[in-house]
Design a protein around this motif. Structure first.
Motif, mmCIF file in Angstrom:
data_model
loop_
_atom_site.group_PDB
_atom_site.id
_atom_site.type_symbol
_atom_site.label_atom_id
_atom_site.label_comp_id
_atom_site.label_asym_id
_atom_site.label_seq_id
_atom_site.Cartn_x
_atom_site.Cartn_y
_atom_site.Cartn_z
ATOM 1 N N GLN A 148 24.001 24.510 137.068
ATOM 2 C CA GLN A 148 25.350 24.544 137.463
ATOM 3 C C GLN A 148 26.375 24.763 136.235
ATOM 4 O O GLN A 148 27.510 25.469 136.453
ATOM 5 N N MET A 149 26.069 24.412 134.976
ATOM 6 C CA MET A 149 27.170 24.572 133.887
ATOM 7 C C MET A 149 27.091 25.768 133.502
ATOM 8 O O MET A 149 28.000 26.558 133.185
ATOM 9 N N ARG A 150 25.837 26.401 133.318
ATOM 10 C CA ARG A 150 25.771 27.818 133.005
ATOM 11 C C ARG A 150 26.364 28.805 133.948
ATOM 12 O O ARG A 150 27.031 29.646 133.523
ATOM 13 N N VAL A 151 26.203 28.511 135.133
ATOM 14 C CA VAL A 151 26.764 29.490 136.268
ATOM 15 C C VAL A 151 28.509 29.478 136.001
ATOM 16 O O VAL A 151 29.064 30.425 136.155
ATOM 17 N N PHE A 152 28.710 28.180 135.959
ATOM 18 C CA PHE A 152 30.437 27.996 135.828
ATOM 19 C C PHE A 152 30.898 28.707 134.683
ATOM 20 O O PHE A 152 31.795 29.608 134.816
ATOM 21 N N PHE A 153 30.161 28.475 133.424
ATOM 22 C CA PHE A 153 30.768 29.316 132.118
ATOM 23 C C PHE A 153 30.414 30.856 132.361
ATOM 24 O O PHE A 153 31.390 31.736 131.847
ATOM 25 N N GLU A 154 29.316 31.421 132.851
ATOM 26 C CA GLU A 154 28.965 32.685 133.192
ATOM 27 C C GLU A 154 30.278 33.226 134.018
ATOM 28 O O GLU A 154 30.825 34.187 133.550
ATOM 29 N N GLU A 155 30.617 32.608 135.208
ATOM 30 C CA GLU A 155 31.658 33.096 136.137
ATOM 31 C C GLU A 155 33.020 33.011 135.492
ATOM 32 O O GLU A 155 33.601 34.171 135.351
ATOM 33 N N TYR A 156 33.173 32.274 134.630
ATOM 34 C CA TYR A 156 34.731 32.145 133.998
ATOM 35 C C TYR A 156 34.734 33.199 133.018
ATOM 36 O O TYR A 156 35.775 33.930 132.828
ATOM 37 N N LEU A 157 33.591 33.258 132.049
ATOM 38 C CA LEU A 157 33.560 34.337 131.032
ATOM 39 C C LEU A 157 33.794 35.754 131.781
ATOM 40 O O LEU A 157 34.404 36.801 131.478
ATOM 41 N N GLN A 158 33.037 35.759 133.106
ATOM 42 C CA GLN A 158 33.100 37.203 133.866
ATOM 43 C C GLN A 158 34.461 37.606 134.220
ATOM 44 O O GLN A 158 34.996 38.581 134.051
ATOM 45 N N VAL A 159 35.392 36.562 134.722
ATOM 46 C CA VAL A 159 36.667 36.934 135.226
ATOM 47 C C VAL A 159 37.578 37.127 134.033
ATOM 48 O O VAL A 159 38.598 38.109 134.006
ATOM 49 N N LEU A 160 37.427 36.392 132.760
ATOM 50 C CA LEU A 160 38.201 36.607 131.759
ATOM 51 C C LEU A 160 37.988 38.003 131.223
ATOM 52 O O LEU A 160 38.876 38.825 130.986
ATOM 53 N N SER A 161 36.667 38.318 131.205
ATOM 54 C CA SER A 161 36.100 39.788 130.516
ATOM 55 C C SER A 161 36.881 40.739 131.745
ATOM 56 O O SER A 161 37.326 41.765 131.086
ATOM 57 N N HIS A 162 37.033 40.631 132.865
ATOM 58 C CA HIS A 162 37.312 41.471 133.882
ATOM 59 C C HIS A 162 38.991 41.897 133.547
ATOM 60 O O HIS A 162 39.248 43.002 133.535
ATOM 61 N N VAL A 163 39.702 41.046 133.033
ATOM 62 C CA VAL A 163 41.208 41.148 132.891
ATOM 63 C C VAL A 163 41.325 41.902 131.472
ATOM 64 O O VAL A 163 41.701 42.871 131.287
ATOM 65 N N TYR A 164 40.398 41.439 130.701
ATOM 66 C CA TYR A 164 40.355 41.845 129.225
ATOM 67 C C TYR A 164 40.180 43.402 129.272
ATOM 68 O O TYR A 164 40.372 44.612 128.534
ATOM 69 N N ALA A 165 39.094 43.887 130.241
ATOM 70 C CA ALA A 165 38.452 45.057 130.351
ATOM 71 C C ALA A 165 39.623 46.212 130.895
ATOM 72 O O ALA A 165 39.271 47.493 130.487
ATOM 73 N N TYR A 166 40.887 45.946 131.154
ATOM 74 C CA TYR A 166 41.790 46.289 131.632
ATOM 75 C C TYR A 166 42.275 47.432 130.205
ATOM 76 O O TYR A 166 42.962 48.611 130.354
ATOM 77 N N LYS A 167 42.333 46.788 129.037
ATOM 78 C CA LYS A 167 42.787 47.344 127.743
ATOM 79 C C LYS A 167 41.566 47.605 126.754
ATOM 80 O O LYS A 167 41.970 48.403 125.912
ATOM 81 N N TYR A 168 40.242 46.982 126.983
ATOM 82 C CA TYR A 168 39.411 47.120 125.902
ATOM 83 C C TYR A 168 38.049 47.405 126.525
ATOM 84 O O TYR A 168 37.759 47.543 127.718
ATOM 85 N N THR A 169 37.105 48.101 125.682
ATOM 86 C CA THR A 169 35.773 48.306 126.472
ATOM 87 C C THR A 169 34.977 47.117 126.794
ATOM 88 O O THR A 169 35.415 45.979 126.343
ATOM 89 N N PRO A 170 34.250 47.271 127.660
ATOM 90 C CA PRO A 170 33.484 46.062 128.059
ATOM 91 C C PRO A 170 32.924 45.151 127.207
ATOM 92 O O PRO A 170 32.868 43.800 127.269
ATOM 93 N N GLU A 171 32.392 45.708 125.893
ATOM 94 C CA GLU A 171 31.795 44.964 124.897
ATOM 95 C C GLU A 171 32.868 43.950 124.293
ATOM 96 O O GLU A 171 32.741 42.877 123.920
ATOM 97 N N GLU A 172 34.340 44.751 123.929
ATOM 98 C CA GLU A 172 35.334 44.264 123.598
ATOM 99 C C GLU A 172 35.675 42.990 124.128
ATOM 100 O O GLU A 172 36.085 41.828 123.867
#
Lengths: 189, 189
Positions: free
Chosen positions: B121-145
């Motif tokens: 449960q904890m892993r899934v939560f953090f994975e999803e949170y990382l994913q949504v944050l990463s999605h927003v940053y991806a508007y300006k940066y590469t997927p890796e960044e």
DNA sequence: GTCTATAAAACGATAGAC
DNA sequence: GTCTATCGTTTTATAGAC
């Protein structure tokens, strides 16, 4: 014959390992005694209470860092940047050498709002660590900027342990080191 | 008396408050029951075990963020930068509205190496949170960044709670928000 | 009478302390 | 090893709503 099976120092060292891995409330006196090969009865010959034992453990951690890590900030044989890198990488190496992550951070999470017992020791530890980091950053930045950079380094380091515990990936710690050193070279906030 | 004193939802909500503040092992079934005006025995009509109750609490937290915070990342009425700011500031507001900091982070520290029970449960939560944050940053940066920037935001946020618990200064959280948004505008690592 | 949510009591295990 | 207290859990009894 009253031969000591283990020294007091060894008891504290074993307690550190268990408290790091299992936390404070989850670790029983029986666990601690067994780890030292003692009957739990004999255990109170060394320490009056579980609280007192944990206090000694925190003292050990603090004194260890005071001796091995904090002085690096003032090592004039190294450049400030080298001191920063050495200090953080050494902290990572020390803490990661046994299971469970940062005892100070773990205990802050687990006990800060439950008991005042360990608050002073934990506060002093983090204050001193912030101070030495800030001292190094201050070679390039204003005291206010240096303070913020030190706080950022500590906060990233502690948070990284949560992700390491959750994922098993120590990469999070390496990233923290890399960024903290990078911000010494180029900072723009 | 077959009239319910509290609903199951209220029990879970009360448990969340106590677990956040006192931690998992430190909180007893008697504590939890008392918070709902019940005796600990009666508590087992709602939940089969303490583990199961905590699991429901984690589920509540996850579903709450899934409904109220994560969708902000895809809100096209806002700029990516605004989404980032809104998501993090909302998370801070929600978590800080009751004592004890981030339950997911606290539980990761307290239980990750002790039991596998809550890891998924904890892993899934953090994975999803990382994913949504990463999605927003991806508007300006590469997927890796973007991934790295998301990880940095999470790690800073979780670590900040340790300092907040220790010092009582919520300023650490504001700094995390400020830096995470700043890095959307200007990133150089 | 039948449900059912509660209280009450008690279970075995284990806690910290001596 | 022994103590007392408390842990999580289970069982039994009771009281009100249908």
């Amino acid at each position: 014959m009253p031969i000591q099976k283990v020294t007091k120092e060894e008891v504290v060292r074993q307690a550190l390992l268990l408290f790091k891995k299992q936390g404070y409330h989850r670790t029983s006196m029986a666990d601690l005694a067994a780890a030292c090969g003692l009957l739990k009865g004999s255990f109170y010959h060394y320490f009056p209470s579980k609280d007192a034992l944990m206090s000694e453990v925190l003292k050990l951690v603090h004194s260890y860092f005071k001796e091995k890590v904090f002085p690096i900030a003032y090592d004039e044989s190294l450049s400030p940047r080298q001191r920063l890198e050495k200090m953080i990488s050494k902290k990572i190496k020390i803490v990661a050498s046994t299971e469970g992550g940062c005892l100070m951070g773990n205990m802050a999470i687990e006990t800060a709002l439950v008991t005042d017992e360990f608050l002073p020791q934990m506060r002093v530890f983090f204050e001193e660590y912030l101070q030495v980091l800030s001292h190094v950053y201050a070679y390039k930045y204003t005291p206010e900027e240096a303070q913020k950079l030190a706080e950022q380094a500590v906060v990233e380091y502690e948070g990284a342990w949560i992700m390491v515990k959750l994922t098993g990936k120590s990469r999070y710690l390496e990233d923290v080191l890399q960024r903290a050193v990078y911000r010494f070279d180029t900072h723009n906030l």
